[in-house]
Design a protein around this motif. Structure first.
Motif, PDB file in Angstrom:
ATOM      1  N   LYS A  88       0.839  -1.206   0.000  1.00 25.61           N
ATOM      2  CA  LYS A  88       0.000   0.000   0.000  1.00 25.61           C
ATOM      3  C   LYS A  88       0.871   1.253   0.000  1.00 25.61           C
ATOM      4  CE  LYS A  88      -3.836  -2.267   2.405  1.00 25.61           C
ATOM      5  NZ  LYS A  88      -4.706  -2.288   3.612  1.00 25.61           N
ATOM      6  N   ASP A 101       2.199   4.880  -1.047  1.00 24.99           N
ATOM      7  CA  ASP A 101       1.500   6.099  -1.483  1.00 24.99           C
ATOM      8  C   ASP A 101       2.140   6.616  -2.773  1.00 24.99           C
ATOM      9  OD1 ASP A 101       3.494   8.409  -0.950  1.00 24.99           O
ATOM     10  OD2 ASP A 101       3.499   7.305   0.951  1.00 24.99           O
ATOM     11  N   PRO A 102       1.431   7.396  -3.562  1.00 23.29           N
ATOM     12  CA  PRO A 102       1.911   7.840  -4.882  1.00 23.29           C
ATOM     13  C   PRO A 102       3.268   8.538  -4.836  1.00 23.29           C
ATOM     14  CG  PRO A 102      -0.417   8.309  -4.660  1.00 23.29           C
ATOM     15  CD  PRO A 102       0.048   7.837  -3.319  1.00 23.29           C
ATOM     16  N   HIS A 103       3.489   9.418  -3.861  1.00 21.12           N
ATOM     17  CA  HIS A 103       4.756  10.146  -3.791  1.00 21.12           C
ATOM     18  C   HIS A 103       5.926   9.192  -3.538  1.00 21.12           C
ATOM     19  CE1 HIS A 103       7.976  12.471  -1.785  1.00 21.12           C
ATOM     20  NE2 HIS A 103       7.653  13.381  -2.686  1.00 21.12           N
ATOM     21  N   ASP A 104       5.719   8.251  -2.614  1.00 20.72           N
ATOM     22  CA  ASP A 104       6.767   7.277  -2.302  1.00 20.72           C
ATOM     23  C   ASP A 104       7.040   6.392  -3.515  1.00 20.72           C
ATOM     24  OD1 ASP A 104       8.683   6.092  -0.734  1.00 20.72           O
ATOM     25  OD2 ASP A 104       7.307   4.661   0.196  1.00 20.72           O
ATOM     26  N   TYR A 105       5.972   6.049  -4.237  1.00 20.75           N
ATOM     27  CA  TYR A 105       6.146   5.217  -5.432  1.00 20.75           C
ATOM     28  C   TYR A 105       7.014   5.937  -6.464  1.00 20.75           C
ATOM     29  CZ  TYR A 105       5.115   2.796  -9.793  1.00 20.75           C
ATOM     30  OH  TYR A 105       5.230   2.136 -10.994  1.00 20.75           O
TER      31      TYR A 105
END
Length: 207
Positions: free
Chosen positions: A106, A108-112
């Motif tokens: 799960k 988050d977009p920024h971490d991805y």
């Protein structure tokens, strides 16, 4: 012609090397010329004479054949070139580095995006990347979600690398390996080697 004693190990056993010249003690051999041409079955004396006349060595290349196969060659040059090829193969192998990147299911977009940027940087450097998706608790019952995440990442970096090892379950994790495209790996591997050579002491001495 090359004529020297075989080196021996600490236990007194001869190190495995082909028999050459007068050490080939068989009545006849199937002779191969220096360019790979088939001469045929000849008495060992004639084969040794041909080697001497050509200023080459007679090297037994297939001792278990009947009769054994021997080839005319410059054995010293052959050993030198074989050693050079072995060193080059080891050096190329050493240039291949495997980096590792861990993702949460799960994420988050920024971490991805941050992790994807790291993967792209590794691939541009010519390194392989092992991507690991870590499952927590009940997430282990949803392996398809990990698979989709890895496939998404592979697609996002497809211009720089290709999936070398497809996603597979490894305990509580799912693992995939992405390798840089071959031309990218060769270019960056050569650049890394040149940089390492320079750091180790600069250019090689002139011939």
């Amino acid at each position: 012609m090359t004529e020297r004693a075989l080196p021996r190990s600490s236990r007194g056993e001869a190190i495995t090397e082909p028999r050459i010249n007068d050490r080939i003690r068989v009545p006849e051999v199937r002779l191969v010329g220096p360019e790979g041409e088939q001469v045929g079955i000849v008495p060992i004396g004639e084969a040794l004479r041909l080697a001497q006349d050509s200023e080459l060595d007679l090297v037994e290349v297939a001792p278990m054949a009947r009769p054994p196969v021997a080839k005319l060659m410059d054995y010293g040059k052959f050993k030198y070139e074989s050693a050079q090829k072995a060193r080059e193969a080891r050096r190329n192998q050493a240039l291949t580095v495997i980096k590792e990147m861990r993702l949460r299911l799960k994420i988050d977009p920024h971490d991805y995006e941050t992790k994807k940027g790291h993967v792209e940087r590794f691939l541009r450097s010519g390194d392989k990347v092992k991507i690991t998706v870590m499952f927590r608790g009940r997430e282990q019952s949803r392996p398809e979600m990990g698979y989709r995440l890895l496939q998404r990442l592979a697609q996002d970096v497809s211009e720089l690398g290709v999936v070398e090892s497809n996603p597979k379950q490894d305990g509580r994790n799912m693992v995939m390996v992405i390798a840089p495209h071959r031309n990218q790996a060769a270019t960056d591997g050569a650049r890394r080697q040149a940089k390492a050579d320079k750091a180790a002491g600069g250019q090689a001495p002139p011939a």
